[in-house]
Design a protein around this motif. Structure first.
Motif, PDB file in Angstrom:
ATOM      1  N   UNK A   1       0.816  -1.219   0.000  1.00  0.00           N
ATOM      2  CA  UNK A   1       0.000   0.000   0.000  1.00  0.00           C
ATOM      3  C   UNK A   1       0.848   1.267   0.000  1.00  0.00           C
ATOM      4  N   UNK A   2       0.260   2.406  -0.379  1.00  0.00           N
ATOM      5  CA  UNK A   2       1.014   3.674  -0.439  1.00  0.00           C
ATOM      6  C   UNK A   2       1.619   4.080   0.892  1.00  0.00           C
ATOM      7  N   UNK A   3       1.083   3.567   1.991  1.00  0.00           N
ATOM      8  CA  UNK A   3       1.642   3.901   3.301  1.00  0.00           C
ATOM      9  C   UNK A   3       3.064   3.392   3.470  1.00  0.00           C
ATOM     10  N   UNK A   4       3.457   2.400   2.670  1.00  0.00           N
ATOM     11  CA  UNK A   4       4.828   1.886   2.702  1.00  0.00           C
ATOM     12  C   UNK A   4       5.677   2.770   1.811  1.00  0.00           C
ATOM     13  N   UNK A   5       6.595   3.509   2.403  1.00  0.00           N
ATOM     14  CA  UNK A   5       7.406   4.473   1.654  1.00  0.00           C
ATOM     15  C   UNK A   5       8.597   3.813   0.960  1.00  0.00           C
ATOM     16  N   UNK A   6       9.029   2.661   1.476  1.00  0.00           N
ATOM     17  CA  UNK A   6      10.128   1.938   0.838  1.00  0.00           C
ATOM     18  C   UNK A   6       9.560   1.133  -0.324  1.00  0.00           C
ATOM     19  N   UNK A   7       9.797   1.581  -1.547  1.00  0.00           N
ATOM     20  CA  UNK A   7       9.223   0.945  -2.734  1.00  0.00           C
ATOM     21  C   UNK A   7      10.208   0.051  -3.469  1.00  0.00           C
ATOM     22  N   UNK A   8      11.430  -0.082  -2.930  1.00  0.00           N
ATOM     23  CA  UNK A   8      12.456  -0.894  -3.579  1.00  0.00           C
ATOM     24  C   UNK A   8      13.501  -1.270  -2.535  1.00  0.00           C
ATOM     25  N   UNK A   9      14.361  -2.222  -2.892  1.00  0.00           N
ATOM     26  CA  UNK A   9      15.470  -2.575  -2.016  1.00  0.00           C
ATOM     27  C   UNK A   9      16.355  -1.361  -1.770  1.00  0.00           C
ATOM     28  N   UNK A  10      16.567  -0.546  -2.787  1.00  0.00           N
ATOM     29  CA  UNK A  10      17.384   0.659  -2.602  1.00  0.00           C
ATOM     30  C   UNK A  10      16.773   1.571  -1.541  1.00  0.00           C
ATOM     31  N   UNK A  11      15.458   1.677  -1.529  1.00  0.00           N
ATOM     32  CA  UNK A  11      14.787   2.494  -0.516  1.00  0.00           C
ATOM     33  C   UNK A  11      14.982   1.904   0.880  1.00  0.00           C
ATOM     34  N   UNK A  12      14.926   0.568   0.984  1.00  0.00           N
ATOM     35  CA  UNK A  12      15.115  -0.083   2.286  1.00  0.00           C
ATOM     36  C   UNK A  12      16.535   0.151   2.787  1.00  0.00           C
TER      37      UNK A  12
END
Length: 537
Positions: free
Chosen positions: A371-382
């Motif tokens: 869902x959009x509430x999760x701001x990490x959209x990729x491994x790079x974001x994590x």
């Protein structure tokens, strides 16, 4: 960080303190132990000695007393706020004469990388997924609900299923902290399904689900004294489970008895059109509970793999006693040499390389569906999130994540994976075929080591790699104790041999009666026989 429980659940915890685990049936009815098997609980439900609602209330109370407080196992991340309503609905079905099967009204905990539509986030232990409330049931969760199981809540785990760092601490996550082993609170519960193993061992639910890529069901099951089954890859759907690699990921049962593992596997196995790996599952699955046989060992040809012999002499002694139990039940034991070190070394190196290469595209694809509430959209974001969140890297880093980011696309990777899978299968099939064996047995590992956040723990070896890389099943069953710490025996077989492995494991379990309940000592030295030796004055 614990998920906030609903007011209804909080009230249930308070009320549950006054309710016996097994109900308000006839005046002379004996209370049902929290360690009662799912089969025993089903019998109590059937004859009116308890209700599903009472079971749920009592387990919520036990979680509050043993997990959130008391010895603080940190095994359960959150209780499902819908659990009591689900239990009441299933009780109503039972009163109306509708019983869905052996799991009807029985509690199950889910490892928190498995989605469930219960209002709770699926975090994989990471603060980056603290808002990952997907409102979806994983395919296996839908099967569990259809079978009448009550999803009690989510269990802690090694963060990101133990795939963030080569120096990770098994059983630790930034969301839930460190899972403690009920047989020695300073000892590892292994990983990554540590919370599922510890919760079942401690009697916090009837059964649980774990996931494995390599050892993540079987190691924590063995080290917390429970039964664990990693199925053939493709028998159980992986849809809506946080991934590592489609080549090896699977979910499976973690239970106190082999019969409960068989019932749980019967519920979750099956074809899912959304997961192509499961195309054969409907044709291959069986009624695993019906296939259990106390006499399965009679005449069975069992290969004995003395893997890592000498690393833990006391584990070796327990294994020898287990082999005698197999012989006493009529098994024909055949000594095996096992694959040579060069083959095992190559499999280990290439497994890590390919898992690392598979991880980024798999995780990126999963995160794109959150869902959009999760701001990490990729491994790079994590990775970026972890660099700025001190709680994530307080104990160890994220070098596997960083390596996965740097892996270049390789069009030859499918061939490399196929070659590795074939090598692992040839090694395991070779052991089975050379002597026409029904299964191979080996110690599941040594006793759990002390948790050491400075230098890391001691790992004594495991037979998990060959079945993990080959995609074949791996069953571990409690076989005894070393200074009060559990050790397990592994049963390995070819693809789709779950029914046979469970039958063999059941026959051994019924003959050995090896498992015993935990006593939650703070450390091994707290056991009287060891404490007296430490200080004989």
């Amino acid at each position: 960080m614990r998920h906030v429980q609903s007011a209804a659940v909080a009230a249930a915890i308070a009320l549950a303190a006054t309710i016996a685990l097994a109900a308000t049936g006839p005046a002379k009815a004996q209370p049902l132990s929290p360690y009662a098997s799912a089969g025993e609980q089903q019998a109590a439900l059937a004859d009116g000695r308890t209700t599903s609602e009472q079971l749920v209330r009592a387990y919520i109370d036990r979680i509050a007393r043993y997990d959130d407080a008391g010895v603080r196992l940190n095994a359960v991340l959150a209780v499902n706020p819908k659990a009591l309503d689900d239990a009441r609905r299933l009780d109503a079905e039972r009163r109306a004469g509708q019983v869905r099967g052996p799991l009807h009204g029985v509690t199950v905990l889910l490892k928190d990388n498995i989605e469930a539509d219960d209002g709770l986030p699926t975090t994989a232990g990471s603060l980056a997924l603290a808002d990952n409330v997907t409102r979806r049931d994983a395919a296996l969760v839908r099967r569990l609900k259809d079978a009448g199981a009550v999803v009690l809540g989510k269990t802690n785990l090694s963060e990101w299923a133990n795939f963030r760092s080569t120096r990770s601490i098994s059983g630790w996550s930034a969301v839930g902290g460190l899972v403690r082993n009920p047989y020695g609170l300073d000892r590892t519960a292994c990983g990554s399904s540590s919370g599922s193993g510890a919760a079942v061992a401690a009697g916090l639910a009837a059964v649980a689900i774990g996931t494995e890529t390599d050892g993540s069901i079987t190691c924590p099951a063995a080290m917390t004294g429970v039964v664990g089954l990693k199925p053939t890859v493709g028998l159980v759907s992986r849809i809506h489970i946080v991934p590592i690699t489609a080549a090896q990921d699977t979910a499976g049962p973690m239970t106190r008895t082999v019969a409960d593992a068989a019932a749980l596997l019967s519920a979750i196995a099956g074809t899912d059109t959304a997961d192509p790996a499961t195309a054969e599952a409907d044709a291959r699955k069986a009624d695993y509970l019906a296939a259990l046989d106390r006499n399965a060992l009679k005449g069975a040809r069992i290969g004995v793999w003395h893997a890592w012999k000498g690393r833990s002499p006391r584990t070796d002694a327990v294994f020898e006693a287990a082999l005698e139990a197999l012989r006493a039940q009529g098994a024909i034991l055949v000594e095996l040499k096992g694959p040579d070190d060069a083959v095992m070394g190559r499999i280990g190196r290439e497994e890590l390389q390919l898992m690392t290469a598979d991880f980024r595209p798999a995780l990126d694809a999963y995160l794109a569906t959150t869902p959009p509430s999760v701001k990490a959209r990729s491994l790079a974001d994590v990775v970026a999130f972890n660099r700025t969140e001190a709680r994530e890297t307080a104990l160890f880093g994220q070098e596997i994540f960083e390596e996965a980011l740097s892996v270049a696309d390789d069009p030859d990777r499918p061939r490399k994976r196929a070659d590795l899978t074939r090598l692992a299968r040839e090694a395991l099939d070779g052991m089975l075929a050379d002597q026409t064996l029904d299964a191979v047995v080996a110690p599941s590992g040594g006793p759990p080591s002390i948790v050491d956040p400075v230098n890391g723990g001691v790992f004594l070896g495991s037979p998990s790699r060959l079945p993990a890389v080959s995609g074949y099943p791996h069953l571990t069953v409690p076989m005894g104790y070393v200074s009060g710490l559990p050790v397990g025996m592994s049963f390995l077989g070819p693809a789709w041999s779950e029914a046979r492995l469970l039958a063999l494991g059941f026959a051994y379990e019924q003959a050995s009666k090896a498992r015993r309940e935990p006593d939650f000592p703070p450390h091994v030295g707290a056991r009287p026989e060891i404490g007296r030796a430490y200080d004989p004055r």
